[in-house]
Motif scaffolding. Structure first.
Motif, PDB file in Angstrom:
ATOM      1  N   UNK A  25      61.766 -45.534 -69.032  1.00  0.00           N
ATOM      2  CA  UNK A  25      61.570 -44.968 -67.694  1.00  0.00           C
ATOM      3  C   UNK A  25      61.862 -43.479 -67.796  1.00  0.00           C
ATOM      4  N   UNK A  26      60.923 -42.686 -67.349  1.00  0.00           N
ATOM      5  CA  UNK A  26      61.115 -41.233 -67.330  1.00  0.00           C
ATOM      6  C   UNK A  26      62.047 -40.895 -66.167  1.00  0.00           C
ATOM      7  N   UNK A  27      63.023 -40.034 -66.424  1.00  0.00           N
ATOM      8  CA  UNK A  27      64.065 -39.723 -65.439  1.00  0.00           C
ATOM      9  C   UNK A  27      63.569 -39.041 -64.173  1.00  0.00           C
ATOM     10  N   UNK A  28      62.399 -38.447 -64.214  1.00  0.00           N
ATOM     11  CA  UNK A  28      61.923 -37.683 -63.058  1.00  0.00           C
ATOM     12  C   UNK A  28      60.682 -38.319 -62.428  1.00  0.00           C
ATOM     13  N   UNK A  29      60.659 -39.640 -62.399  1.00  0.00           N
ATOM     14  CA  UNK A  29      59.568 -40.368 -61.755  1.00  0.00           C
ATOM     15  C   UNK A  29      60.080 -41.050 -60.490  1.00  0.00           C
ATOM     16  N   UNK A  30      59.161 -41.556 -59.719  1.00  0.00           N
ATOM     17  CA  UNK A  30      59.531 -42.285 -58.496  1.00  0.00           C
ATOM     18  C   UNK A  30      60.354 -43.531 -58.817  1.00  0.00           C
ATOM     19  N   UNK A  31      59.999 -44.201 -59.899  1.00  0.00           N
ATOM     20  CA  UNK A  31      60.751 -45.397 -60.291  1.00  0.00           C
ATOM     21  C   UNK A  31      62.205 -45.040 -60.593  1.00  0.00           C
ATOM     22  N   UNK A  32      62.417 -43.961 -61.322  1.00  0.00           N
ATOM     23  CA  UNK A  32      63.778 -43.516 -61.645  1.00  0.00           C
ATOM     24  C   UNK A  32      64.528 -43.114 -60.379  1.00  0.00           C
ATOM     25  N   UNK A  33      63.807 -42.476 -59.462  1.00  0.00           N
ATOM     26  CA  UNK A  33      64.416 -42.083 -58.196  1.00  0.00           C
ATOM     27  C   UNK A  33      64.831 -43.320 -57.398  1.00  0.00           C
ATOM     28  N   UNK A  34      63.955 -44.307 -57.376  1.00  0.00           N
ATOM     29  CA  UNK A  34      64.230 -45.552 -56.655  1.00  0.00           C
ATOM     30  C   UNK A  34      65.453 -46.265 -57.248  1.00  0.00           C
TER      31      UNK A  34
END
Length: 95
Positions: A25-34
């Motif tokens: 998971x890339x740290x600066x994606x929506x998934x990481x934000x979620x």
């Protein structure tokens, strides 16, 4: 034998365990934000900066470990606050 400079990268390096993984998971994606990954990483004795030259990905196994560690820290902090409140209340009632 070829040089490592010509090696084909077949995955990504995890920022936490430094292992090469195909699924991260890339740290600066929506998934990481979620998943609040950056918030949870702040509890670790490392710093992550969007512009540093270190990996910006975390493997799934480290995400699970990070979640467990984060939940433990949250529980400890909550219980510490409860204990302090009870202790303060107990001391105030004894006066």
């Amino acid at each position: 034998m070829g040089s490592t400079a010509k090696a084909v990268v077949t995955g990504f390096i995890c920022r936490l365990c430094s292992e090469q993984k195909k699924v991260v998971i890339h740290l600066y994606t929506e998934k990481a934000k979620k998943l609040e990954l950056l918030k949870k990483i702040k509890l670790l004795p490392i710093s992550v900066d969007k512009f540093d030259n270190l990996p910006k990905t975390i493997c799934e196994q480290c995400v699970v470990r990070l979640e467990i560690q984060y939940n433990l820290v949250v529980k400890i902090r909550k219980n510490n606050d409860i204990q302090r409140c009870h202790r303060l209340h107990h001391v105030c009632n004894m006066s």
